[in-house]
Scaffold this active site. Structure first.
Site, PDB file in Angstrom:
ATOM      1  N   HIS A 140       0.840  -1.200   0.000  1.00  0.00           N
ATOM      2  CA  HIS A 140       0.000   0.000   0.000  1.00  0.00           C
ATOM      3  C   HIS A 140       0.875   1.250   0.000  1.00  0.00           C
ATOM      4  O   HIS A 140       2.063   1.190   0.291  1.00  0.00           O
ATOM      5  CB  HIS A 140      -0.919   0.043   1.229  1.00  0.00           C
ATOM      6  CG  HIS A 140      -2.106  -0.866   1.124  1.00  0.00           C
ATOM      7  ND1 HIS A 140      -2.054  -2.200   1.476  1.00  0.00           N
ATOM      8  CD2 HIS A 140      -3.381  -0.634   0.708  1.00  0.00           C
ATOM      9  CE1 HIS A 140      -3.249  -2.755   1.279  1.00  0.00           C
ATOM     10  NE2 HIS A 140      -4.078  -1.825   0.809  1.00  0.00           N
ATOM     11  N   LYS A 144      -0.440   4.768   4.595  1.00  0.00           N
ATOM     12  CA  LYS A 144      -1.334   3.827   5.302  1.00  0.00           C
ATOM     13  C   LYS A 144      -0.812   3.571   6.715  1.00  0.00           C
ATOM     14  O   LYS A 144       0.376   3.340   6.916  1.00  0.00           O
ATOM     15  CB  LYS A 144      -1.448   2.516   4.524  1.00  0.00           C
ATOM     16  CG  LYS A 144      -2.441   1.550   5.147  1.00  0.00           C
ATOM     17  CD  LYS A 144      -2.805   0.412   4.220  1.00  0.00           C
ATOM     18  CE  LYS A 144      -3.732  -0.599   4.872  1.00  0.00           C
ATOM     19  NZ  LYS A 144      -5.033  -0.024   5.244  1.00  0.00           N
TER      20      LYS A 144
HETATM   21  N1  LIG Z   1     -12.509  -0.703   3.195  1.00  0.00           N
HETATM   22  C1  LIG Z   1     -11.894  -0.255   2.100  1.00  0.00           C
HETATM   23  O1  LIG Z   1     -12.200  -0.662   0.955  1.00  0.00           O
HETATM   24  C2  LIG Z   1     -10.833   0.805   2.249  1.00  0.00           C
HETATM   25  C3  LIG Z   1     -10.250   1.400   1.135  1.00  0.00           C
HETATM   26  C4  LIG Z   1      -9.346   2.439   1.332  1.00  0.00           C
HETATM   27  C5  LIG Z   1      -9.030   2.854   2.618  1.00  0.00           C
HETATM   28  N2  LIG Z   1      -9.600   2.219   3.668  1.00  0.00           N
HETATM   29  C6  LIG Z   1      -9.360   2.657   5.054  1.00  0.00           C
HETATM   30  O2  LIG Z   1     -10.056   3.882   5.228  1.00  0.00           O
HETATM   31  C7  LIG Z   1      -9.353   4.690   6.188  1.00  0.00           C
HETATM   32  C8  LIG Z   1      -9.020   6.031   5.542  1.00  0.00           C
HETATM   33  O3  LIG Z   1      -8.069   5.827   4.514  1.00  0.00           O
HETATM   34  P1  LIG Z   1      -7.561   7.035   3.591  1.00  0.00           P
HETATM   35  O4  LIG Z   1      -6.404   6.519   2.814  1.00  0.00           O
HETATM   36  O5  LIG Z   1      -8.727   7.618   2.871  1.00  0.00           O
HETATM   37  O6  LIG Z   1      -7.051   8.047   4.742  1.00  0.00           O
HETATM   38  P2  LIG Z   1      -6.694   9.594   4.666  1.00  0.00           P
HETATM   39  O7  LIG Z   1      -6.409  10.013   3.276  1.00  0.00           O
HETATM   40  O8  LIG Z   1      -5.641   9.802   5.710  1.00  0.00           O
HETATM   41  O9  LIG Z   1      -8.037  10.321   5.134  1.00  0.00           O
HETATM   42  C9  LIG Z   1      -8.509  10.226   6.459  1.00  0.00           C
HETATM   43  C10 LIG Z   1      -9.724  11.119   6.606  1.00  0.00           C
HETATM   44  O10 LIG Z   1     -10.203  10.968   7.935  1.00  0.00           O
HETATM   45  C11 LIG Z   1     -10.345  12.276   8.523  1.00  0.00           C
HETATM   46  N3  LIG Z   1     -10.128  12.167   9.958  1.00  0.00           N
HETATM   47  C12 LIG Z   1      -8.985  11.840  10.607  1.00  0.00           C
HETATM   48  N4  LIG Z   1      -9.189  11.860  11.940  1.00  0.00           N
HETATM   49  C13 LIG Z   1     -10.497  12.199  12.113  1.00  0.00           C
HETATM   50  C14 LIG Z   1     -11.310  12.390  13.259  1.00  0.00           C
HETATM   51  N5  LIG Z   1     -10.823  12.232  14.506  1.00  0.00           N
HETATM   52  N6  LIG Z   1     -12.611  12.736  13.067  1.00  0.00           N
HETATM   53  C15 LIG Z   1     -13.104  12.902  11.839  1.00  0.00           C
HETATM   54  N7  LIG Z   1     -12.378  12.751  10.709  1.00  0.00           N
HETATM   55  C16 LIG Z   1     -11.088  12.397  10.859  1.00  0.00           C
HETATM   56  C17 LIG Z   1      -9.311  13.117   7.834  1.00  0.00           C
HETATM   57  O11 LIG Z   1      -9.667  14.495   7.957  1.00  0.00           O
HETATM   58  P3  LIG Z   1      -8.549  15.665   7.880  1.00  0.00           P
HETATM   59  O12 LIG Z   1      -7.937  15.542   6.540  1.00  0.00           O
HETATM   60  O13 LIG Z   1      -9.334  16.918   8.098  1.00  0.00           O
HETATM   61  O14 LIG Z   1      -7.590  15.343   9.012  1.00  0.00           O
HETATM   62  C18 LIG Z   1      -9.443  12.610   6.402  1.00  0.00           C
HETATM   63  O15 LIG Z   1     -10.546  13.211   5.777  1.00  0.00           O
HETATM   64  C19 LIG Z   1      -8.129   3.858   6.604  1.00  0.00           C
HETATM   65  O16 LIG Z   1      -8.447   3.118   7.761  1.00  0.00           O
HETATM   66  C20 LIG Z   1      -7.922   2.915   5.424  1.00  0.00           C
HETATM   67  O17 LIG Z   1      -7.239   1.727   5.762  1.00  0.00           O
HETATM   68  C21 LIG Z   1     -10.490   1.209   3.519  1.00  0.00           C
END
Ligand SMILES: NC(=O)c1ccc[n+]([C@@H]2O[C@H](COP(=O)([O-])OP(=O)(O)OC[C@H]3O[C@@H](n4cnc5c(N)ncnc54)[C@H](OP(=O)(O)O)[C@@H]3O)[C@@H](O)[C@H]2O)c1
Length: 245
Positions: A140, A144
Protein backbone atom coordinates in the site's frame (compact mmCIF):
# COMPACT_ATOMS: atom_id res chain seq x y z
CA UNK A 1 -30.72 9.55 -0.86
CA UNK A 2 -28.74 11.81 1.46
CA UNK A 3 -25.25 10.49 2.27
CA UNK A 4 -22.87 11.98 4.81
CA UNK A 5 -19.21 11.11 4.23
CA UNK A 6 -16.91 11.05 7.27
CA UNK A 7 -13.32 11.61 6.16
CA UNK A 8 -14.51 13.65 3.17
CA UNK A 9 -11.10 15.28 2.71
CA UNK A 10 -9.25 11.97 2.71
CA UNK A 11 -7.89 9.93 -0.19
CA UNK A 12 -10.89 7.59 -0.16
CA UNK A 13 -13.57 9.88 1.26
CA UNK A 14 -13.25 12.43 -1.54
CA UNK A 15 -13.79 9.63 -4.08
CA UNK A 16 -16.92 8.56 -2.17
CA UNK A 17 -18.23 12.12 -2.40
CA UNK A 18 -17.59 12.13 -6.15
CA UNK A 19 -19.21 8.73 -6.82
CA UNK A 20 -22.25 9.51 -4.67
CA UNK A 21 -22.79 12.81 -6.47
CA UNK A 22 -22.42 11.18 -9.88
CA UNK A 23 -25.20 8.79 -8.90
CA UNK A 24 -27.48 11.68 -7.99
CA UNK A 25 -27.29 11.45 -4.20
CA UNK A 26 -27.21 14.56 -2.03
CA UNK A 27 -23.90 14.64 -0.17
CA UNK A 28 -22.48 16.20 2.93
CA UNK A 29 -19.05 15.77 4.44
CA UNK A 30 -17.18 16.00 7.71
CA UNK A 31 -13.46 15.83 8.46
CA UNK A 32 -11.27 17.10 11.30
CA UNK A 33 -11.46 20.71 10.13
CA UNK A 34 -13.79 22.85 8.05
CA UNK A 35 -12.97 23.09 4.33
CA UNK A 36 -14.50 22.43 0.91
CA UNK A 37 -13.96 19.49 -1.45
CA UNK A 38 -15.05 19.96 -5.06
CA UNK A 39 -17.65 22.50 -3.97
CA UNK A 40 -19.00 20.39 -1.09
CA UNK A 41 -18.94 22.18 2.24
CA UNK A 42 -17.01 19.88 4.60
CA UNK A 43 -17.78 20.56 8.26
CA UNK A 44 -15.72 19.78 11.38
CA UNK A 45 -16.43 16.31 12.77
CA UNK A 46 -17.97 17.71 15.98
CA UNK A 47 -20.93 18.80 13.79
CA UNK A 48 -21.57 15.26 12.61
CA UNK A 49 -24.64 14.74 14.82
CA UNK A 50 -26.30 17.80 13.21
CA UNK A 51 -25.38 16.59 9.72
CA UNK A 52 -26.97 13.22 10.40
CA UNK A 53 -30.34 14.71 11.37
CA UNK A 54 -31.77 14.43 7.85
CA UNK A 55 -29.38 11.83 6.40
CA UNK A 56 -30.09 8.30 5.14
CA UNK A 57 -26.56 6.90 5.38
CA UNK A 58 -23.18 7.65 6.89
CA UNK A 59 -20.16 6.38 4.94
CA UNK A 60 -16.98 6.45 7.02
CA UNK A 61 -13.33 6.28 5.87
CA UNK A 62 -11.43 7.87 8.76
CA UNK A 63 -9.45 6.40 11.67
CA UNK A 64 -10.63 3.76 14.18
CA UNK A 65 -10.91 6.09 17.17
CA UNK A 66 -13.15 8.47 15.16
CA UNK A 67 -15.24 5.68 13.63
CA UNK A 68 -16.02 4.27 17.09
CA UNK A 69 -17.80 7.48 18.04
CA UNK A 70 -19.30 7.94 14.55
CA UNK A 71 -21.00 4.55 14.93
CA UNK A 72 -22.69 5.75 18.13
CA UNK A 73 -23.80 8.99 16.49
CA UNK A 74 -25.25 7.12 13.51
CA UNK A 75 -27.13 4.87 15.95
CA UNK A 76 -28.49 7.88 17.88
CA UNK A 77 -29.68 9.40 14.60
CA UNK A 78 -31.10 6.11 13.24
CA UNK A 79 -28.91 6.36 10.13
CA UNK A 80 -27.52 3.36 8.20
CA UNK A 81 -23.77 3.11 8.74
CA UNK A 82 -21.19 1.91 6.19
CA UNK A 83 -17.66 1.74 7.56
CA UNK A 84 -14.50 1.19 5.52
CA UNK A 85 -12.04 2.31 8.19
CA UNK A 86 -9.55 -0.44 9.08
CA UNK A 87 -7.31 -1.22 12.05
CA UNK A 88 -9.90 -1.58 14.84
CA UNK A 89 -8.89 -3.23 18.09
CA UNK A 90 -11.30 -5.55 19.95
CA UNK A 91 -12.98 -2.68 21.80
CA UNK A 92 -13.44 -0.74 18.56
CA UNK A 93 -15.07 -3.71 16.87
CA UNK A 94 -17.28 -4.22 19.94
CA UNK A 95 -18.43 -0.59 19.72
CA UNK A 96 -19.39 -1.01 16.06
CA UNK A 97 -21.26 -4.22 16.89
CA UNK A 98 -23.06 -2.38 19.69
CA UNK A 99 -24.34 0.17 17.17
CA UNK A 100 -25.62 -2.72 15.04
CA UNK A 101 -28.20 -3.46 17.75
CA UNK A 102 -29.89 -0.19 16.81
CA UNK A 103 -29.09 0.46 13.12
CA UNK A 104 -27.92 -1.51 10.07
CA UNK A 105 -24.09 -1.50 10.06
CA UNK A 106 -22.06 -2.74 7.10
CA UNK A 107 -18.32 -3.11 7.68
CA UNK A 108 -15.82 -4.21 5.05
CA UNK A 109 -12.06 -4.10 5.11
CA UNK A 110 -12.16 -3.89 1.33
CA UNK A 111 -14.97 -2.60 -0.89
CA UNK A 112 -13.47 -3.93 -4.14
CA UNK A 113 -15.63 -6.60 -5.79
CA UNK A 114 -12.50 -8.43 -6.93
CA UNK A 115 -11.30 -8.77 -3.35
CA UNK A 116 -14.68 -10.17 -2.39
CA UNK A 117 -14.28 -12.79 -5.14
CA UNK A 118 -10.80 -13.57 -3.80
CA UNK A 119 -12.16 -13.95 -0.27
CA UNK A 120 -14.90 -16.24 -1.54
CA UNK A 121 -12.36 -18.41 -3.40
CA UNK A 122 -9.51 -18.64 -0.93
CA UNK A 123 -10.83 -21.39 1.34
CA UNK A 124 -11.50 -23.71 -1.61
CA UNK A 125 -8.06 -23.06 -3.10
CA UNK A 126 -6.26 -23.69 0.19
CA UNK A 127 -8.31 -26.82 0.85
CA UNK A 128 -7.52 -28.25 -2.61
CA UNK A 129 -3.83 -27.39 -2.28
CA UNK A 130 -3.59 -29.01 1.14
CA UNK A 131 -0.07 -28.81 2.59
CA UNK A 132 1.28 -26.25 0.12
CA UNK A 133 3.38 -23.42 1.59
CA UNK A 134 1.39 -20.17 1.77
CA UNK A 135 2.85 -16.66 1.71
CA UNK A 136 0.82 -13.44 1.72
CA UNK A 137 2.23 -10.12 0.55
CA UNK A 138 0.40 -6.78 0.60
CA UNK A 139 1.54 -3.40 -0.71
CA UNK A 140 0.00 0.00 0.00
CA UNK A 141 0.87 3.70 -0.26
CA UNK A 142 3.25 5.23 2.24
CA UNK A 143 0.45 6.99 4.19
CA UNK A 144 -1.33 3.83 5.30
CA UNK A 145 -1.32 3.48 9.08
CA UNK A 146 -2.37 -0.07 9.93
CA UNK A 147 -0.23 -3.07 9.02
CA UNK A 148 -0.92 -5.67 7.86
CA UNK A 149 -3.95 -4.36 5.99
CA UNK A 150 -7.47 -5.23 7.07
CA UNK A 151 -7.81 -7.20 3.83
CA UNK A 152 -4.69 -9.24 4.60
CA UNK A 153 -6.08 -10.02 8.04
CA UNK A 154 -9.42 -11.07 6.56
CA UNK A 155 -7.61 -13.34 4.06
CA UNK A 156 -5.63 -14.89 6.93
CA UNK A 157 -8.85 -15.47 8.87
CA UNK A 158 -10.31 -17.30 5.86
CA UNK A 159 -7.20 -19.50 5.64
CA UNK A 160 -7.29 -20.07 9.40
CA UNK A 161 -10.76 -21.52 9.05
CA UNK A 162 -9.49 -24.39 6.86
CA UNK A 163 -5.89 -24.96 8.07
CA UNK A 164 -5.12 -26.46 11.50
CA UNK A 165 -2.54 -24.72 13.72
CA UNK A 166 -1.82 -21.86 11.34
CA UNK A 167 1.25 -19.91 12.44
CA UNK A 168 1.19 -16.31 11.15
CA UNK A 169 4.82 -15.30 10.67
CA UNK A 170 5.21 -11.55 10.16
CA UNK A 171 8.39 -11.00 8.09
CA UNK A 172 11.49 -13.16 8.53
CA UNK A 173 15.10 -12.77 9.49
CA UNK A 174 17.75 -14.95 11.07
CA UNK A 175 18.79 -18.53 10.36
CA UNK A 176 16.06 -21.09 10.40
CA UNK A 177 14.05 -22.94 7.78
CA UNK A 178 10.39 -22.33 7.23
CA UNK A 179 8.31 -23.99 9.97
CA UNK A 180 5.36 -26.33 9.43
CA UNK A 181 2.08 -24.47 9.37
CA UNK A 182 3.74 -21.10 8.83
CA UNK A 183 2.02 -18.52 6.70
CA UNK A 184 4.49 -15.75 5.92
CA UNK A 185 2.92 -12.27 6.00
CA UNK A 186 4.84 -9.50 4.24
CA UNK A 187 3.95 -5.81 4.25
CA UNK A 188 5.31 -3.17 1.87
CA UNK A 189 4.60 0.57 2.08
CA UNK A 190 5.67 2.75 -0.84
CA UNK A 191 4.58 5.66 -3.00
CA UNK A 192 0.95 5.90 -4.01
CA UNK A 193 0.10 2.20 -4.43
CA UNK A 194 -3.70 1.90 -4.05
CA UNK A 195 -3.61 -1.62 -2.70
CA UNK A 196 -2.19 -4.97 -3.83
CA UNK A 197 -2.64 -8.39 -2.23
CA UNK A 198 -0.89 -11.52 -3.44
CA UNK A 199 -1.39 -14.97 -2.06
CA UNK A 200 1.29 -17.44 -3.14
CA UNK A 201 0.87 -21.19 -2.70
CA UNK A 202 3.79 -23.48 -3.52
CA UNK A 203 4.21 -27.26 -3.38
CA UNK A 204 4.13 -30.34 -5.59
CA UNK A 205 6.61 -28.67 -8.01
CA UNK A 206 4.16 -25.88 -8.83
CA UNK A 207 3.41 -22.32 -7.77
CA UNK A 208 -0.04 -20.73 -7.73
CA UNK A 209 -0.56 -17.01 -7.17
CA UNK A 210 -3.82 -15.15 -6.58
CA UNK A 211 -3.39 -11.40 -6.96
CA UNK A 212 -5.72 -8.46 -6.59
CA UNK A 213 -4.58 -4.98 -7.58
CA UNK A 214 -6.74 -1.88 -7.14
CA UNK A 215 -5.99 0.45 -10.04
CA UNK A 216 -7.70 3.45 -8.49
CA UNK A 217 -9.44 4.39 -5.23
CA UNK A 218 -12.66 4.66 -7.22
CA UNK A 219 -13.17 0.95 -6.83
CA UNK A 220 -13.46 1.27 -3.03
CA UNK A 221 -15.68 4.35 -3.28
CA UNK A 222 -18.04 2.69 -5.77
CA UNK A 223 -18.31 -0.39 -3.53
CA UNK A 224 -19.03 1.72 -0.46
CA UNK A 225 -21.79 3.65 -2.26
CA UNK A 226 -23.22 0.33 -3.55
CA UNK A 227 -23.22 -0.83 0.07
CA UNK A 228 -24.97 2.34 1.30
CA UNK A 229 -27.65 2.08 -1.40
CA UNK A 230 -28.29 -1.53 -0.37
CA UNK A 231 -28.17 -0.91 3.40
CA UNK A 232 -30.65 1.95 3.75
CA UNK A 233 -34.01 0.64 4.96
CA UNK A 234 -32.64 -2.70 6.24
CA UNK A 235 -33.27 -3.99 9.75
CA UNK A 236 -30.70 -3.20 12.44
CA UNK A 237 -27.88 -5.74 12.31
CA UNK A 238 -24.34 -6.54 11.26
CA UNK A 239 -23.81 -6.90 7.52
CA UNK A 240 -20.80 -7.43 5.28
CA UNK A 241 -20.02 -6.55 1.68
CA UNK A 242 -20.89 -10.04 0.47
CA UNK A 243 -24.46 -9.48 1.75
CA UNK A 244 -24.75 -6.32 -0.36
CA UNK A 245 -23.29 -7.94 -3.49
N1 LIG B 1 -12.51 -0.70 3.20
C1 LIG B 1 -11.89 -0.25 2.10
O1 LIG B 1 -12.20 -0.66 0.96
C2 LIG B 1 -10.83 0.80 2.25
C3 LIG B 1 -10.25 1.40 1.14
C4 LIG B 1 -9.35 2.44 1.33
C5 LIG B 1 -9.03 2.85 2.62
N2 LIG B 1 -9.60 2.22 3.67
C6 LIG B 1 -9.36 2.66 5.05
O2 LIG B 1 -10.06 3.88 5.23
C7 LIG B 1 -9.35 4.69 6.19
C8 LIG B 1 -9.02 6.03 5.54
O3 LIG B 1 -8.07 5.83 4.51
P1 LIG B 1 -7.56 7.03 3.59
O4 LIG B 1 -6.40 6.52 2.81
O5 LIG B 1 -8.73 7.62 2.87
O6 LIG B 1 -7.05 8.05 4.74
P2 LIG B 1 -6.69 9.59 4.67
O7 LIG B 1 -6.41 10.01 3.28
O8 LIG B 1 -5.64 9.80 5.71
O9 LIG B 1 -8.04 10.32 5.13
C9 LIG B 1 -8.51 10.23 6.46
C10 LIG B 1 -9.72 11.12 6.61
O10 LIG B 1 -10.20 10.97 7.94
C11 LIG B 1 -10.34 12.28 8.52
N3 LIG B 1 -10.13 12.17 9.96
C12 LIG B 1 -8.98 11.84 10.61
N4 LIG B 1 -9.19 11.86 11.94
C13 LIG B 1 -10.50 12.20 12.11
C14 LIG B 1 -11.31 12.39 13.26
N5 LIG B 1 -10.82 12.23 14.51
N6 LIG B 1 -12.61 12.74 13.07
C15 LIG B 1 -13.10 12.90 11.84
N7 LIG B 1 -12.38 12.75 10.71
C16 LIG B 1 -11.09 12.40 10.86
C17 LIG B 1 -9.31 13.12 7.83
O11 LIG B 1 -9.67 14.49 7.96
P3 LIG B 1 -8.55 15.67 7.88
O12 LIG B 1 -7.94 15.54 6.54
O13 LIG B 1 -9.33 16.92 8.10
O14 LIG B 1 -7.59 15.34 9.01
C18 LIG B 1 -9.44 12.61 6.40
O15 LIG B 1 -10.55 13.21 5.78
C19 LIG B 1 -8.13 3.86 6.60
O16 LIG B 1 -8.45 3.12 7.76
C20 LIG B 1 -7.92 2.92 5.42
O17 LIG B 1 -7.24 1.73 5.76
C21 LIG B 1 -10.49 1.21 3.52
Amino acid sequence: MRIVVAGATGRTGREVLAVARERGHAVDGVATTETAVDGVDVRPADELADRLADADALVDFTVPEASRSHAGMAADAGVAYVVGTTGFNQQGTADLRGAADRIPVLKASNFARGVQALLDAVADVVRTLDGYDIELTETHHNGKRDAPSGTATTLLDRIDAVVDDLDRTYGREGHQPRGNGEVGVHVRRAGNVRGEHELLLAGNDEVVTLTHRAESRRVFAAGAVDAAEWLVGRDPGWYNFADAL
